[in-house]
Write an enzyme that holds these catalytic residues in place. Structure first.
Site, PDB file in Angstrom:
ATOM      1  N   CYS A  80       0.868  -1.186   0.000  1.00  0.00           N
ATOM      2  CA  CYS A  80       0.000   0.000   0.000  1.00  0.00           C
ATOM      3  C   CYS A  80       0.897   1.225   0.000  1.00  0.00           C
ATOM      4  CB  CYS A  80      -0.870  -0.010   1.256  1.00  0.00           C
ATOM      5  SG  CYS A  80      -1.925   1.441   1.440  1.00  0.00           S
ATOM      6  N   HIS A 107      -9.140  -3.745  -1.769  1.00  0.00           N
ATOM      7  CA  HIS A 107      -8.143  -2.927  -1.076  1.00  0.00           C
ATOM      8  C   HIS A 107      -8.518  -1.445  -1.141  1.00  0.00           C
ATOM      9  CE1 HIS A 107      -3.752  -1.986  -0.048  1.00  0.00           C
ATOM     10  NE2 HIS A 107      -4.229  -0.809  -0.433  1.00  0.00           N
ATOM     11  N   GLU A 108      -8.882  -0.973  -2.337  1.00  0.00           N
ATOM     12  CA  GLU A 108      -9.168   0.454  -2.497  1.00  0.00           C
ATOM     13  C   GLU A 108     -10.466   0.866  -1.806  1.00  0.00           C
ATOM     14  OE1 GLU A 108      -6.843   2.308  -3.374  1.00  0.00           O
ATOM     15  OE2 GLU A 108      -5.577   0.717  -4.163  1.00  0.00           O
ATOM     16  N   HIS A 161     -10.072   1.431   1.850  1.00  0.00           N
ATOM     17  CA  HIS A 161      -9.550   2.757   2.221  1.00  0.00           C
ATOM     18  C   HIS A 161     -10.690   3.741   2.482  1.00  0.00           C
ATOM     19  CE1 HIS A 161      -5.192   2.637   1.936  1.00  0.00           C
ATOM     20  NE2 HIS A 161      -5.230   2.058   0.750  1.00  0.00           N
TER      21      HIS A 161
HETATM   22 ZN    ZN Z   1      -3.624   1.167  -0.125  1.00  0.00          ZN
END
Ligand code: ZN
Length: 190
Positions: free
Chosen positions: A102, A143-144, A147
């Site tokens: 990341c 993953h995004e 966030h």
């Molecule tokens: Zn990330």
């Protein structure tokens, strides 16, 4: 268009859930210049994706792109994708362990991700999308979108002994991971 500073783990902004973008706002200057900055910042950092949270903007916007990136030789390509107000539905219980990094975290680690997901989002023109994503591409989406909910991949690492710096990953784990994940990519096709 500007390369923005990427916030690092420990910055409280990374833990703040992002707000939805209203439909009328997508074509406006604030969101369009945010998208341009995210693309510039992602490309400058050689990332596969970046969320607005990572540059301290509390809006549900992520961008993703995987070309022939030497940082991720095993990753199937993702054309430049802008996702506004993205949501994810898991299509089944099949999981895969993905070694993730990341731009906001100086370590890599193994994270369980769903293999098959359905994503719904708006693009930079305000068009609505409803698509199925699989494999590593599905992992990048998860993953995004994490966030935007204030979640970092390390929150999902089940075995902390898999954590490694980029250098130590390259030295000790990279070959085995690439061998395993290449077979996986061949099987699921993405
Ligand atoms: Zn990330």
């Amino acid at each position: 268009m500007t390369v923005r500073e990427i916030l690092n783990i420990g910055n409280p902004e990374l833990r703040v859930p992002a707000a939805e973008v209203s439909a009328g706002e997508i074509s406006g200057d604030r969101v369009q210049s945010l998208i341009a900055d995210l693309v510039d910042t992602m490309r400058d950092a050689n990332g596969a994706g970046i969320a607005a949270s990572q540059i301290g903007v509390r809006l549900q916007v992520v961008v993703m792109e995987v070309g022939s990136n030497p940082r991720y030789p095993y990753k199937p390509p993702i054309p430049l994708t802008v996702a506004i107000n993205p949501s994810i539905e898991f299509l089944d219980d099949e999981m895969v362990m993905i070694n993730e990094g990341c731009l906001s975290v100086p370590l890599r680690g193994e994270v369980p991700r769903h293999v098959s997901i359905r994503v719904r989002y708006f693009d930079q023109h305000g068009a609505q999308h409803d698509e199925i994503k699989r494999g590593l591409t599905a992992g990048t989406w998860q993953h995004e979108v994490d966030h935007l909910n204030g979640i970092l991949f390390i929150d999902r690492v089940e075995d902390p002994t898999t954590l490694a710096t980029w250098d130590d990953f390259a030295t000790h784990h990279r070959d085995a991971f690439i061998e395993r994940i290449t077979k996986f990519v061949e099987r699921v096709g993405s």
